[in-house]
Write a protein that holds these residues in place. Structure first.
Motif, mmCIF file in Angstrom:
data_model
loop_
_atom_site.group_PDB
_atom_site.id
_atom_site.type_symbol
_atom_site.label_atom_id
_atom_site.label_comp_id
_atom_site.label_asym_id
_atom_site.label_seq_id
_atom_site.Cartn_x
_atom_site.Cartn_y
_atom_site.Cartn_z
ATOM 1 N N LEU A 176 0.890 -1.330 -0.108
ATOM 2 C CA LEU A 176 0.080 0.069 0.126
ATOM 3 C C LEU A 176 0.650 1.411 -0.039
ATOM 4 O O LEU A 176 0.696 2.145 -0.646
ATOM 5 N N LEU A 177 2.021 1.123 0.718
ATOM 6 C CA LEU A 177 2.776 2.471 0.843
ATOM 7 C C LEU A 177 3.415 2.596 -0.620
ATOM 8 O O LEU A 177 3.464 3.858 -0.977
ATOM 9 N N ARG A 178 3.897 1.600 -1.082
ATOM 10 C CA ARG A 178 4.649 1.838 -2.395
ATOM 11 C C ARG A 178 3.530 2.343 -3.268
ATOM 12 O O ARG A 178 4.025 3.269 -4.244
ATOM 13 N N VAL A 179 2.369 1.909 -3.542
ATOM 14 C CA VAL A 179 1.386 2.394 -4.341
ATOM 15 C C VAL A 179 1.163 4.108 -4.004
ATOM 16 O O VAL A 179 0.993 4.863 -4.921
ATOM 17 N N VAL A 180 0.823 4.500 -2.751
ATOM 18 C CA VAL A 180 0.680 5.901 -2.370
ATOM 19 C C VAL A 180 1.770 6.547 -2.746
ATOM 20 O O VAL A 180 1.888 7.648 -3.294
ATOM 21 N N VAL A 191 2.172 9.995 -5.339
ATOM 22 C CA VAL A 191 2.327 11.351 -4.800
ATOM 23 C C VAL A 191 3.910 11.783 -5.115
ATOM 24 O O VAL A 191 4.068 13.222 -5.161
ATOM 25 N N GLU A 192 4.585 10.991 -5.873
ATOM 26 C CA GLU A 192 5.944 11.484 -6.056
ATOM 27 C C GLU A 192 5.968 12.329 -7.366
ATOM 28 O O GLU A 192 5.038 12.231 -8.276
ATOM 29 N N GLY A 193 6.971 13.382 -7.425
ATOM 30 C CA GLY A 193 7.040 13.999 -8.686
ATOM 31 C C GLY A 193 7.077 15.491 -8.408
ATOM 32 O O GLY A 193 7.069 15.856 -7.384
ATOM 33 N N ASP A 194 7.192 16.100 -9.486
ATOM 34 C CA ASP A 194 7.197 17.587 -9.580
ATOM 35 C C ASP A 194 5.910 18.442 -9.607
ATOM 36 O O ASP A 194 6.002 19.554 -9.739
ATOM 37 N N GLY A 195 4.937 17.829 -9.768
ATOM 38 C CA GLY A 195 3.543 18.544 -10.051
ATOM 39 C C GLY A 195 3.124 18.989 -8.640
ATOM 40 O O GLY A 195 3.725 19.088 -7.819
ATOM 41 N N PRO A 196 1.909 19.884 -8.958
ATOM 42 C CA PRO A 196 1.347 20.881 -7.761
ATOM 43 C C PRO A 196 1.245 19.737 -6.769
ATOM 44 O O PRO A 196 0.420 18.945 -7.065
ATOM 45 N N LEU A 214 -1.506 15.202 -4.067
ATOM 46 C CA LEU A 214 -2.357 14.660 -2.963
ATOM 47 C C LEU A 214 -3.579 14.166 -3.481
ATOM 48 O O LEU A 214 -4.168 12.850 -3.035
ATOM 49 N N TRP A 215 -4.153 14.556 -4.648
ATOM 50 C CA TRP A 215 -5.465 13.927 -5.335
ATOM 51 C C TRP A 215 -5.016 12.641 -5.739
ATOM 52 O O TRP A 215 -5.671 11.605 -5.579
ATOM 53 N N ALA A 216 -3.847 12.413 -6.333
ATOM 54 C CA ALA A 216 -3.204 11.321 -6.976
ATOM 55 C C ALA A 216 -3.107 10.131 -5.859
ATOM 56 O O ALA A 216 -3.362 9.077 -6.080
ATOM 57 N N GLY A 217 -2.676 10.586 -4.667
ATOM 58 C CA GLY A 217 -2.299 9.794 -3.515
ATOM 59 C C GLY A 217 -3.728 9.275 -2.993
ATOM 60 O O GLY A 217 -3.734 8.093 -2.552
ATOM 61 N N VAL A 218 -4.650 10.026 -3.103
ATOM 62 C CA VAL A 218 -6.127 9.529 -2.478
ATOM 63 C C VAL A 218 -6.600 8.691 -3.305
ATOM 64 O O VAL A 218 -7.072 7.820 -2.920
ATOM 65 N N LEU A 219 -6.581 9.113 -4.523
ATOM 66 C CA LEU A 219 -7.224 8.166 -5.469
ATOM 67 C C LEU A 219 -6.476 6.795 -5.630
ATOM 68 O O LEU A 219 -6.898 5.566 -5.673
ATOM 69 N N ALA A 220 -5.003 6.740 -5.465
ATOM 70 C CA ALA A 220 -4.247 5.525 -5.528
ATOM 71 C C ALA A 220 -4.707 4.665 -4.271
ATOM 72 O O ALA A 220 -4.775 3.543 -4.339
ATOM 73 N N PHE A 221 -4.705 5.172 -3.027
ATOM 74 C CA PHE A 221 -5.330 4.824 -1.783
ATOM 75 C C PHE A 221 -6.362 3.794 -1.964
ATOM 76 O O PHE A 221 -6.650 2.651 -1.903
ATOM 77 N N PHE A 222 -7.667 4.635 -2.622
ATOM 78 C CA PHE A 222 -9.044 3.998 -2.730
ATOM 79 C C PHE A 222 -8.739 2.902 -3.729
ATOM 80 O O PHE A 222 -9.504 1.842 -3.773
ATOM 81 N N THR A 223 -7.836 3.116 -4.712
ATOM 82 C CA THR A 223 -7.940 2.101 -5.980
ATOM 83 C C THR A 223 -7.215 0.731 -5.357
ATOM 84 O O THR A 223 -7.831 -0.460 -5.744
ATOM 85 N N HIS A 224 -6.327 0.961 -4.631
ATOM 86 C CA HIS A 224 -5.449 -0.225 -3.974
ATOM 87 C C HIS A 224 -6.333 -1.014 -2.951
ATOM 88 O O HIS A 224 -6.535 -2.268 -3.009
#
Length: 198
Positions: free
Chosen positions: A64-68, A72-77, A82-92
């Motif tokens: 789960l930690l790897r997915v989140v 969230v890594e990268g240089d984007g805003p 944060l949105w990507a991390g939340v979505l990844a959490f629920f997807t996983h």
């Protein structure tokens, strides 16, 4: 069969059994049968029910930690990450409901040392979220407090969503962010644009 493959089969069977039946009701006989191996082999590889359960918690926490972290890594805003991390959490969690049951309910319900293993994962996710909230905020805020609230709500919502047909990871993520975005929007005005994107 290589040891790592056989061990993965046993761990997969254990996660499914612990997730569906609970730690107390799960038996090593049932896990061995589901894995297609003998019970002595499970004990040879993983030693005891307690060690097997701990290994399951650690493996699923890391997954789960790897997915989140990857989301969230990268240089984007920060608000988009944060949105990507939340979505990844629920997807996983939706894709691995038995693993999520082990982490969110079984590990904590059994007390120590299992609860501490699950808490380590939670603390790391909170750290990711706090960092993103602080980066997205355009004024000082209690990033750690917001992260605690966000992660707690995400855990509760994942438990709810996994028990209902038709609740997609996207819906769960939008429900959570829709709940908190008004408060965060004052700190990060661009968050509203992120949430309005399908």
């Amino acid at each position: 069969m290589p040891r790592e493959v056989r061990e993965r089969q046993m761990m997969d069977a254990a996660v499914l059994t612990f997730g569906r039946r609970g730690y107390q009701a799960a038996s090593m006989d049932e896990i061995a049968e589901l894995a297609g191996v003998s019970k002595p082999l499970v004990y040879l590889y993983l030693h005891s029910k307690e060690e097997l359960f701990t290994a399951c918690i650690r493996r699923e926490s890391e997954a789960l930690l790897r997915v989140v972290a990857g989301a969230v890594e990268g240089d984007g805003p920060a608000e988009e990450r944060l949105w990507a991390g939340v979505l990844a959490f629920f997807t996983h969690t939706a894709g691995h409901p038995d693993a999520w049951a082990v982490l969110s309910r079984q590990a904590r319900a059994q007390g120590e040392p299992f609860a501490t293993e699950a808490e380590r994962m939670r603390d790391r996710i909170i750290a990711y979220v706090a960092e993103l909230v602080a980066a997205a905020a355009q004024e000082p805020c209690d990033a750690e407090g917001i992260a605690q609230a966000l992660v707690g709500a995400a855990e509760s919502l994942a438990n709810w969503a996994n028990g209902r047909a038709g609740v997609s990871p996207e819906r769960a993520a939008k429900t959570l962010m829709g709940l908190v975005w008004r408060g965060l929007a004052d700190l990060a005005p661009d968050l509203s644009k992120t949430l309005s994107t399908p």
